[in-house]
Design an enzyme around this catalytic site. Structure first.
Site, PDB file in Angstrom:
ATOM      1  N   THR A   1     -11.689   1.545   1.016  1.00  0.00           N
ATOM      2  CA  THR A   1     -10.291   0.952   0.564  1.00  0.00           C
ATOM      3  C   THR A   1      -9.460   2.332  -0.051  1.00  0.00           C
ATOM      4  O   THR A   1     -10.170   3.512   0.091  1.00  0.00           O
ATOM      5  CB  THR A   1     -10.337  -0.183  -0.495  1.00  0.00           C
ATOM      6  OG1 THR A   1      -9.213  -0.119  -0.957  1.00  0.00           O
ATOM      7  CG2 THR A   1     -11.346   0.361  -1.585  1.00  0.00           C
TER       8      THR A   1
ATOM      9  N   LYS B   1      -9.081   6.000   2.866  1.00  0.00           N
ATOM     10  CA  LYS B   1      -9.127   5.706   4.478  1.00  0.00           C
ATOM     11  C   LYS B   1      -8.763   6.910   5.456  1.00  0.00           C
ATOM     12  O   LYS B   1      -9.276   6.776   6.449  1.00  0.00           O
ATOM     13  CB  LYS B   1      -8.029   4.568   4.467  1.00  0.00           C
ATOM     14  CG  LYS B   1      -8.390   3.296   3.854  1.00  0.00           C
ATOM     15  CD  LYS B   1      -7.256   2.275   4.131  1.00  0.00           C
ATOM     16  CE  LYS B   1      -7.587   0.954   3.391  1.00  0.00           C
ATOM     17  NZ  LYS B   1      -6.759   0.005   3.503  1.00  0.00           N
TER      18      LYS B   1
ATOM     19  N   ASN C   1     -10.530   1.775   8.045  1.00  0.00           N
ATOM     20  CA  ASN C   1     -11.144   0.853   6.733  1.00  0.00           C
ATOM     21  C   ASN C   1     -12.397   0.178   7.017  1.00  0.00           C
ATOM     22  O   ASN C   1     -12.950  -0.276   6.116  1.00  0.00           O
ATOM     23  CB  ASN C   1     -10.088   0.061   6.318  1.00  0.00           C
ATOM     24  CG  ASN C   1     -10.303  -1.323   7.463  1.00  0.00           C
ATOM     25  OD1 ASN C   1     -10.184  -1.265   8.606  1.00  0.00           O
ATOM     26  ND2 ASN C   1      -9.938  -2.572   7.007  1.00  0.00           N
TER      27      ASN C   1
END
Length: 283
Positions: free
Chosen positions: A63, A67, A88
Site C-alpha cells: 500500500t 507501490k 500492489n
C-alpha cells in the site's frame, strides 16, 4: 501442515484492514494462513521485504507509499502491473518476487457488480497520478470509458501517467488550475490522499464538474474519504462511493493469485461496512 505467511507493507500501515480481510477469506476457504501488517518507510522497504522472504513469506500486498517501489523490486511483472507502473501484489515464486496490480480489477468489479454502474461511455476525471491512480487507470480504460482527464498537483506526474497509458486519443492531462474549464464528467475518481488530514476544504472542486449522472468515487475509505464524499453529496452527485468495496475486491484478486481460489467477497464487505465508524484510510 505449516501455515503460509503473508503480509501487507505500507507506511503507515497499522490501520490496514487487509489482515482481517485475508484472515476471513482463509476461514471461508479452509486455507490456513498468517497475515500481518509490516510498517516499512520507503527507504527501508527493500530490506524489510527481503527479511520477510527469508522468513518464509509467500506473498505480500503493498500500500501507500510503496507501490512504485514494489514495481522496481519485482523480478517479473504482469501486463497490468507493467501498464500501471505500480505493484500492489507480490507473489514469491522460485526465490523471486512476481509483481501484479489488482487495484483496477477491484475497482471495476466493485463499481459494476456491487454498485451496478455501467462504465461504458463515461467521461472520467482522475484526480491524482501516483501509485493509486496508476493502478486503476488501465482497468477503467479497458472497461470502456470514453475519455479520461488526469489532473495532479505535479503536472509532470500527470503527463507521465498519460504517456504510460499510451492512448492519447482518450487520455489527456490538465493543470489543476484548469478544473473550471474541463466541463462535466460521469465519473470522478479521487486517487489522492488529500483527505488524510480531514481538511473539509481539501476538495473545493467546481460544481460544474458534475452532471445528472455523475458518480464520485474515493479510493480511500473511512475518515480519509469524508472530505471528498462530503463535496460529492453537496455537489449533488448521483453516487458518492468510498473505497471499501474496492479494497475487498482487490484483496480477493490477490487471494486468488496466491491460493488459486476466489473467495466470496459479499459477507466480508458486509461485515466491514457494519464497522464503518472505525475505518481509517485506504490500501
Amino acid at each position: 501442515m505449516p501455515v503460509s505467511r503473508y503480509a501487507v507493507f505500507g507506511h503507515p500501515v497499522a490501520h490496514s484492514l487487509s489482515p482481517a480481510i485475508h484472515t476471513e477469506f482463509g476461514k471461508q476457504t479452509g486455507i490456513a494462513l498468517d497475515y500481518t501488517a509490516i510498517d516499512a518507510p520507503l527507504e527501508d522497504f527493500s530490506a524489510a521485504l527481503q527479511r520477510f522472504a527469508d522468513e518464509g513469506g509467500k506473498g505480500a500486498n503493498v500500500t501507500l507509499p510503496l507501490k512504485e517501489a514494489a514495481y522496481a523490486l519485482a523480478s517479473s511483472l504482469s501486463d497490468r502491473a507493467r501498464l500501471a507502473g505500480a505493484v500492489n501484489t507480490l507473489v514469491r515464486n522460485d526465490g523471486q518476487w512476481q509483481g501484479d496490480n489488482t487495484d483496477g480489477a477491484g475497482l471495476v468489479r466493485d463499481l459494476t457488480e456491487r454498485q451496478g454502474l455501467d462504465l461504458r461511455g463515461r467521461r472520467v476525471l482522475l484526480l491524482g497520478a501516483g501509485g493509486a491512480a496508476r493502478g486503476v487507470a488501465p482497468a477503467l480504460l479497458e472497461a470502456g470509458i470514453t475519455a479520461m482527464v488526469v489532473v495532479n498537483r505535479s503536472p509532470e506526474r500527470a503527463d507521465a501517467l498519460c504517456d504510460a497509458l499510451g492512448e492519447p486519443a482518450r487520455v489527456t492531462s490538465r493543470y489543476i488550475e484548469d478544473l473550471r474549464e474541463l466541463g462535466d464528467f460521469e465519473l470522478i475518481v479521487n486517487a489522492t490522499a488529500a483527505g488524510r488530514d480531514r481538511d473539509a476544504g481539501a476538495f473545493a472542486l467546481p460544481l460544474g464538474l458534475v452532471n445528472s449522472l455523475t458518480a464520485a468515487v474515493d479510493l480511500n475509505y473511512g475518515d480519509t474519504a469524508i472530505a471528498f464524499l462530503a463535496w460529492a453529496r453537496a455537489a449533488q452527485c448521483r453516487y458518492a462511493i468510498d473505497g471499501l468495496g474496492m479494497l475487498v475486491e482487490q484483496a480477493a484478486e490477490s487471494f486468488a493469485l496466491w491460493h488459486g481460489v476466489r473467495p466470496d467477497t459479499d459477507p466480508v464487505y458486509a461485515a466491514l461496512r457494519a464497522r464503518e465508524a472505525v475505518l481509517v484510510s485506504a490500501d
